[in-house]
Motif scaffolding. Structure first.
Motif, short mmCIF file in Angstrom:
data_model
loop_
_atom_site.label_atom_id
_atom_site.label_comp_id
_atom_site.label_asym_id
_atom_site.label_seq_id
_atom_site.Cartn_x
_atom_site.Cartn_y
_atom_site.Cartn_z
N ASP A 15 0.83 -1.21 0.00
CA ASP A 15 0.00 0.00 0.00
C ASP A 15 0.86 1.26 0.00
OD1 ASP A 15 -2.24 -1.62 0.06
OD2 ASP A 15 -2.50 -1.48 2.23
N CYS A 16 1.96 1.23 0.76
CA CYS A 16 2.87 2.37 0.78
C CYS A 16 3.56 2.53 -0.59
CB CYS A 16 3.93 2.18 1.86
SG CYS A 16 3.31 2.36 3.55
N ALA A 17 4.01 1.43 -1.14
CA ALA A 17 4.72 1.47 -2.42
C ALA A 17 3.82 1.98 -3.54
CB ALA A 17 5.26 0.08 -2.76
N TRP A 18 2.55 1.60 -3.51
CA TRP A 18 1.62 2.02 -4.56
C TRP A 18 1.50 3.54 -4.61
CZ3 TRP A 18 0.05 1.21 -9.04
CH2 TRP A 18 -1.19 1.60 -9.55
N GLN A 19 1.50 4.18 -3.45
CA GLN A 19 1.45 5.65 -3.44
C GLN A 19 2.61 6.25 -4.24
OE1 GLN A 19 0.64 7.48 0.60
NE2 GLN A 19 0.97 5.37 1.24
N ILE A 20 3.78 5.65 -4.10
CA ILE A 20 4.99 6.17 -4.73
C ILE A 20 5.05 5.79 -6.20
CG2 ILE A 20 7.51 6.21 -4.63
CD1 ILE A 20 7.19 5.27 -1.67
N ILE A 21 4.73 4.55 -6.51
CA ILE A 21 4.85 4.06 -7.88
C ILE A 21 3.87 4.77 -8.80
CG2 ILE A 21 4.51 2.01 -9.34
CD1 ILE A 21 5.78 0.41 -6.99
N LYS A 22 2.70 5.12 -8.31
CA LYS A 22 1.76 5.91 -9.12
C LYS A 22 2.36 7.25 -9.51
CE LYS A 22 -1.68 5.73 -6.23
NZ LYS A 22 -3.02 5.97 -5.61
N VAL A 23 3.16 7.83 -8.62
CA VAL A 23 3.78 9.13 -8.90
C VAL A 23 4.92 8.98 -9.90
CG1 VAL A 23 5.04 11.07 -7.91
CG2 VAL A 23 3.14 10.04 -6.64
N VAL A 24 5.81 8.02 -9.66
CA VAL A 24 7.01 7.93 -10.50
C VAL A 24 6.69 7.45 -11.92
CG1 VAL A 24 8.48 7.55 -8.49
CG2 VAL A 24 7.61 5.58 -9.75
N ARG A 25 5.52 6.87 -12.12
CA ARG A 25 5.14 6.46 -13.47
C ARG A 25 4.52 7.60 -14.28
NH1 ARG A 25 4.82 1.04 -15.09
NH2 ARG A 25 4.10 2.01 -17.02
N ALA A 26 4.41 8.79 -13.71
CA ALA A 26 3.84 9.93 -14.43
C ALA A 26 4.74 10.31 -15.61
CB ALA A 26 3.68 11.12 -13.48
N ASP A 27 4.12 10.84 -16.65
CA ASP A 27 4.86 11.18 -17.87
C ASP A 27 6.00 12.16 -17.61
OD1 ASP A 27 3.22 9.52 -19.32
OD2 ASP A 27 1.92 11.13 -20.07
N LYS A 28 5.81 13.07 -16.66
CA LYS A 28 6.83 14.10 -16.47
C LYS A 28 8.13 13.54 -15.91
CE LYS A 28 5.26 15.74 -11.89
NZ LYS A 28 4.87 16.96 -11.15
N TYR A 29 8.09 12.29 -15.40
CA TYR A 29 9.31 11.67 -14.89
C TYR A 29 9.86 10.61 -15.85
CZ TYR A 29 7.57 13.76 -10.58
OH TYR A 29 7.09 14.64 -9.63
N ALA A 30 9.21 10.41 -16.99
CA ALA A 30 9.57 9.32 -17.89
C ALA A 30 11.01 9.44 -18.39
CB ALA A 30 8.60 9.25 -19.07
N GLU A 31 11.41 10.62 -18.80
CA GLU A 31 12.77 10.80 -19.32
C GLU A 31 13.80 10.53 -18.24
OE1 GLU A 31 15.65 14.27 -21.25
OE2 GLU A 31 13.49 14.63 -21.06
N ALA A 32 13.57 11.03 -17.04
CA ALA A 32 14.50 10.80 -15.94
C ALA A 32 14.57 9.32 -15.60
CB ALA A 32 14.06 11.60 -14.71
N ALA A 33 13.43 8.63 -15.61
CA ALA A 33 13.41 7.19 -15.31
C ALA A 33 14.19 6.41 -16.36
CB ALA A 33 11.97 6.70 -15.22
N ARG A 34 14.04 6.77 -17.63
CA ARG A 34 14.77 6.08 -18.70
C ARG A 34 16.27 6.28 -18.55
NH1 ARG A 34 10.34 7.62 -22.03
NH2 ARG A 34 11.38 9.59 -22.55
N SER A 35 16.68 7.49 -18.23
CA SER A 35 18.12 7.75 -18.11
C SER A 35 18.70 7.00 -16.91
CB SER A 35 18.39 9.25 -17.99
OG SER A 35 17.92 9.76 -16.76
N MET A 36 17.94 6.91 -15.82
CA MET A 36 18.42 6.15 -14.66
C MET A 36 18.52 4.67 -14.98
SD MET A 36 16.48 8.08 -11.49
CE MET A 36 16.96 6.85 -10.29
N MET A 37 17.55 4.13 -15.72
CA MET A 37 17.60 2.73 -16.11
C MET A 37 18.81 2.45 -17.01
SD MET A 37 14.80 0.32 -18.08
CE MET A 37 15.00 1.18 -19.64
N HIS A 38 19.05 3.35 -17.96
CA HIS A 38 20.19 3.18 -18.86
C HIS A 38 21.49 3.17 -18.07
CE1 HIS A 38 22.65 3.56 -22.46
NE2 HIS A 38 23.28 4.57 -21.88
N GLU A 39 21.65 4.07 -17.12
CA GLU A 39 22.86 4.12 -16.32
C GLU A 39 23.00 2.87 -15.47
OE1 GLU A 39 23.09 7.71 -14.08
OE2 GLU A 39 23.06 8.99 -15.86
N ARG A 40 21.89 2.37 -14.91
CA ARG A 40 21.93 1.17 -14.09
C ARG A 40 22.41 -0.02 -14.91
NH1 ARG A 40 17.10 1.14 -13.06
NH2 ARG A 40 16.24 -0.55 -14.29
#
Length: 247
Positions: free
Chosen positions: A166-191
Motif C-alpha cells: 500500500d505504501c509502495a503504490w502511493q509512490i509508484i503511481k507518482v514515478v510512473r507519471a509522464d513528467k518523470y519518464a525521461e528521468a526514469a529512462r536515463s536512470m535505467m540506462h545508467e543502471r
C-alpha cells in the motif's frame, strides 16, 4: 533469489536458445550473473529491475516458501530502496547534479530516519499531498522482527507485506507519471551500463532478464492483493524447476 540464465552467444549464433544450458543461478548484489554453457561460451546475464523491485520479488518468494521472517526484512529493505529511488528520480527530473545528490546521500545513507524525512518532504513538495506511512502496528512488527528476533507467522508476514504494498503504490503511481519518464529512462540506462561494465571489459556477450515481482505498475493497478500474487508464485514453477526441465 534465483534467476533463470541462458547463453546469449548460442542465441546469437544459432538463432534459438540452447535449452541444455538453462540454469537457475543465485542473483548477486550487482545484478550480473556470469555463466559458461556446454559449448564453452561465456555470457553475462543482466537483471534489468531496480533494487527495490528485486527485493520485493524476494520478499514475496519468501512468503511462498514459508520464510516469513525473511519476507518482513526484505519488504522493509525494498521500501527503503524505493524511498531512495524516488528521491534520486525527482532530483534527476529537476536536473540536479548527480555528484551533489551523491554527496547528499552519503550524509544520510546510514540513517534511515533522515532518509525517510527527506523522502516525506520531497513527496509532499511533488504531489501536494502528505505520504501515508506504515501503520504503527506494522512498524512495531518490523522492529520486533528486526531487533527482537521475532519469528513471525504467515498471516503477520502477509499483513506486513500488504502494508508495504500500500505504501509502495502511493509512490509508484507518482514515478510512473509522464513528467518523470525521461528521468526514469536515463536512470535505467545508467543502471544497466553499470551492470554491463564487467561484461564489456571482458569482451563477453550479454543478455537481459527480469525478476517477477509484485511492484509492477500494471500488476498493482489490476489486483491490489499481495496474497493473490503469492498464490500465483506458489502455482507457477520456480526458476530451479524450469531449469531442471531441460536437464
Amino acid at each position: 533469489m534465483h534467476i533463470l540464465t541462458f547463453c546469449a552467444q548460442c542465441l546469437t549464433e544459432y538463432g534459438v536458445p540452447n535449452m541444455t544450458c538453462f540454469e537457475a543461478k543465485i542473483l548477486p548484489d550487482d545484478g550480473a550473473c556470469k555463466i559458461t554453457c556446454d559449448k564453452g561460451h561465456s555470457t553475462v546475464i543482466i537483471v534489468q529491475d531496480e533494487k527495490f523491485e528485486i527485493l520485493a520479488g524476494m520478499a514475496a518468494r519468501d512468503i511462498a516458501e514459508d520464510s516469513y521472517r525473511s519476507s518482513v526484512l526484505n519488504f522493509t529493505a525494498s521500501l527503503e530502496r524505493l524511498y531512495e529511488f524516488f528521491i534520486r528520480l525527482i532530483f534527476r527530473a529537476k536536473k540536479l547534479d548527480d555528484l551533489k545528490v551523491d554527496r547528499l546521500w552519503r550524509q544520510i545513507r546510514k540513517q534511515s530516519e533522515r532518509q525517510f524525512g527527506a523522502f516525506m518532504t520531497l513527496y509532499l513538495t511533488e504531489t501536494g499531498e502528505p505520504y501515508v506511512p506504515l501503520p504503527d502496528s506494522q512498524t512495531a512488527l518490523r522492529n520486533r522482527v528486526a531487533h527482537d528476533g521475532l519469528i513471525c507467522s504467515r498471516s503477520e508476514a502477509l499483513e506486513y507485506g500488504q502494508a508495504v504494498w500500500d505504501c509502495a503504490w502511493q509512490i509508484i503511481k507518482v514515478v510512473r507519471a509522464d513528467k518523470y519518464a525521461e528521468a526514469a529512462r536515463s536512470m535505467m540506462h545508467e543502471r544497466l551500463e553499470v551492470r554491463l561494465r564487467h561484461a564489456r571489459q571482458d569482451g563477453l556477450r550479454h543478455g537481459t532478464t527480469s525478476v517477477y515481482h509484485p511492484f509492477h505498475y500494471e500488476l498493482m493497478a489490476r489486483d491490489p492483493s499481495l496474497e493473490n500474487f503469492v498464490r500465483q508464485l506458489i502455482d507457477r514453477p520456480s526458476d530451479q524447476e524450469i531449469a531442471a526441465m531441460f536437464k
